[in-house]
Write a protein that holds these residues in place. Structure first.
Motif, short mmCIF file in Angstrom:
data_model
loop_
_atom_site.label_atom_id
_atom_site.label_comp_id
_atom_site.label_asym_id
_atom_site.label_seq_id
_atom_site.Cartn_x
_atom_site.Cartn_y
_atom_site.Cartn_z
N ARG A 355 43.75 33.09 51.47
CA ARG A 355 42.51 32.40 51.79
C ARG A 355 42.42 32.07 53.28
N SER A 358 41.81 35.30 55.27
CA SER A 358 40.44 35.76 55.15
C SER A 358 39.50 34.92 56.02
N ASN A 359 39.82 33.63 56.17
CA ASN A 359 39.01 32.80 57.05
C ASN A 359 39.15 33.20 58.52
N ASN A 380 43.08 26.89 40.59
CA ASN A 380 42.43 26.20 41.70
C ASN A 380 42.41 27.06 42.97
N ASN A 383 39.78 29.82 42.65
CA ASN A 383 38.41 29.35 42.85
C ASN A 383 38.07 29.25 44.34
N LEU A 384 39.03 28.79 45.13
CA LEU A 384 38.80 28.73 46.57
C LEU A 384 38.78 30.12 47.20
N SER A 386 37.80 32.85 45.88
CA SER A 386 36.57 33.57 45.52
C SER A 386 35.42 33.25 46.45
N LYS A 387 35.52 32.18 47.19
CA LYS A 387 34.47 31.82 48.13
C LYS A 387 34.64 32.50 49.49
N THR A 388 35.66 33.32 49.64
CA THR A 388 35.89 34.04 50.90
C THR A 388 35.43 35.48 50.76
N GLN A 389 35.63 36.26 51.82
CA GLN A 389 35.28 37.68 51.82
C GLN A 389 36.40 38.55 51.24
#
Length: 508
Positions: A355, A358-359, A380, A383-384, A386-389
């Motif tokens: 994560r 990816s940021n 958990n 879920n975080l 999945s909000k990235t690219q």
């Protein structure tokens, strides 16, 4: 015989306080030891008074610039007489053609202004014949007169032939006022006043004089003296000077203690940092106890996952090229990282690392097998993520066929060894070994548990485990465990990280 010097143009140096006077001799008194100059010049400036008188005690240096020649009639006071020239400073004496006397060559220029010393080669205007009797008489008188002045004030009579020969005969000296002119002229006379003919003709023998110096004997004498006196020994030519790093102090106030971490169980595996600090390894049981006590004091699993993800992503970004690779000019060259995770806490650490990567504009391909029930930390983190690219796959077939920039291995677990027999594990290991990308392992298991993927780098958490050779180069990251938590489990701990959160470890 004092009247023989009347009419001569002289330069009198009276020191720094009175300066330099130039003029024509008008009177010489041997009784009172005085000499008078008419139409004087003081430091190149014409005086307002027509005549000045000097005592022998005030004279530091006397130079005769010009001697009056025969036929020149000069009047001084009530006395008018004709004088023959006497050989002196600034004149050349040579033998006459008939051999009965000597020829005196003197300059014809005579004026009341200060005169520069003319060149010897330019004194060609008059030839004066002097008989041997006149020459001997004049010479004896001149010697007696100079000895009389030397006895009174110890001055010396000399001429500046070198400096005068370097000037043009028609050159006019600029007028300067003040005491500095006399000081500079005195220094010039002291430096350049000697005759150039007195200089040695032979060159200085540097090699011969250098051979006289025995360097080995001198250094041996210095070392012997320093050993006896107890002083610090200097470095001899054969010794290499000590070299220091940019972060190392030259002056040490206290002795350095390199073993700052002491564990209750002595393990054979030890590491050291770049600074030389010893970092011992701990067993898996002690490491598990340390994490459990830290969690009891508030360092929860979520916090630990976040710290591990941040440290691992920092290390991965550095391995990918850092600012040279990740900058706005290289948008078309985004690095690709394959993240292999298992269904356990180690896999959750890898997802947290993915994560953060990816940021930072890194293309992440996350491999995680499908399970009916996942652990809550993994859910958990997913879920975080999945909000990235980032891209998530559950089959090895969906992984890229071409080599990627980096493979992060989080498949292995310390406890669930049966997962290695699963088909997805074997397929993922086979893909990683065939893909020729370098591998980074996060929190790998101990050496008794053989890893399926050979790692180039391994990242340990808090304190290292006794890792084997297949773990590659070991790095250690700080996950935020307080010092008193280490003391509670029996570890005397002092942080080896310094100003960093990830440091390399070297095998001892």
């Amino acid at each position: 015989m004092a009247t023989d010097w009347l009419g001569s143009i002289v330069s009198i140096n009276c020191g720094e306080s009175l300066g330099v006077y130039q003029g024509r001799v008008s009177a010489v008194d041997q009784v009172s030891q005085t000499i008078s100059l008419t139409r004087p010049f003081h430091n190149g400036v014409k005086c307002l008074v027509p005549e000045v008188t000097f005592r022998a005690g005030d004279i530091t240096e006397l130079k005769i610039l010009e001697i009056p020649g025969p036929g020149e009639i000069r009047q001084y006071g009530d006395l008018q007489q004709t004088e023959l020239g006497i050989p002196g400073v600034g004149c050349q004496v040579g033998t006459n053609q008939n051999g009965t006397g000597k020829m005196l060559k003197k300059p014809t220029a005579s004026s009341s202004a200060p005169q520069n010393i003319p060149r010897r080669t330019d004194m060609k205007n008059q030839d004066v014949v002097i008989s041997p009797q006149q020459q001997q008489c004049s010479k004896s008188y001149m010697d007696r007169h100079v000895e009389s002045l030397n006895a009174s004030k110890g001055f010396r009579r000399r001429h500046n032939s070198w400096s005068s020969s370097s000037r043009h005969p028609n050159q006019v000296t600029p007028k300067k006022s003040g005491l500095k002119n006399g000081q500079m002229k005195t220094k010039d006379d002291e430096c350049f006043g000697d005759d150039i003919e007195e200089l040695p003709d032979t060159d200085f023998d540097f090699e011969g004089n250098l051979a006289l110096f025995d360097k080995a004997a001198v250094f041996e004498e210095i070392d012997t003296y320093e050993r006896r006196s107890g002083t610090r020994s200097r470095s001899t030519p054969n010794e290499k000077p000590a070299r220091y790093r940019h972060d190392e102090n030259i002056l040490e106030s206290e002795p350095i203690v390199y073993r700052r971490i002491i564990v209750p169980q002595n393990n054979s595996k030890e590491f050291c940092t770049d600074s030389g600090l010893v970092v011992p390894s701990v067993s898996y049981e002690l490491h598990k106890k340390l994490l459990s006590v830290a969690e009891k004091h508030g360092l929860t699993l979520e916090r630990r996952l976040e710290m591990t993800g941040v440290c691992a992503s920092q290390m991965a970004l550095s391995l990918l090229g850092g600012p040279n690779r990740l900058n706005p000019k290289n948008v078309h060259q985004r690095p690709t990282v394959a993240l292999l995770c298992g269904p356990h806490v180690k896999g959750a650490q890898g997802i947290s690392c993915g994560r953060h990567l990816s940021n930072h504009d890194v293309h992440i391909i996350l491999f995680l097998p499908n399970f009916v029930k996942m652990l809550e930390p993994i859910t958990n983190e997913l879920n975080l993520f999945s909000k990235t690219q980032g891209q998530q796959v559950s089959s090895v077939k969906d992984l890229p066929d071409t080599p990627v920039d980096l493979v992060i291995n989080c498949l292995d677990c310390h406890e669930n060894a049966f997962l290695r027999d699963q088909p997805w594990y074997k397929a993922a290991v086979d893909w990683a070994n065939k893909n020729r990308a370098p591998v980074l392992s996060i929190d790998p298991p101990i050496c008794e548990m053989e890893q399926g993927i050979d790692a180039k780098w391994s990242l340990a958490l808090g304190l290292p485990l006794p890792l084997g050779e297949r773990a590659g180069r070991v790095y250690l990251c700080d996950i935020g465990i307080p010092q008193k938590v280490f003391q509670e489990v029996g570890i005397n701990y002092h942080s080896p990280f310094g100003c960093k959160f990830v440091i390399p470890l070297h095998s001892t």
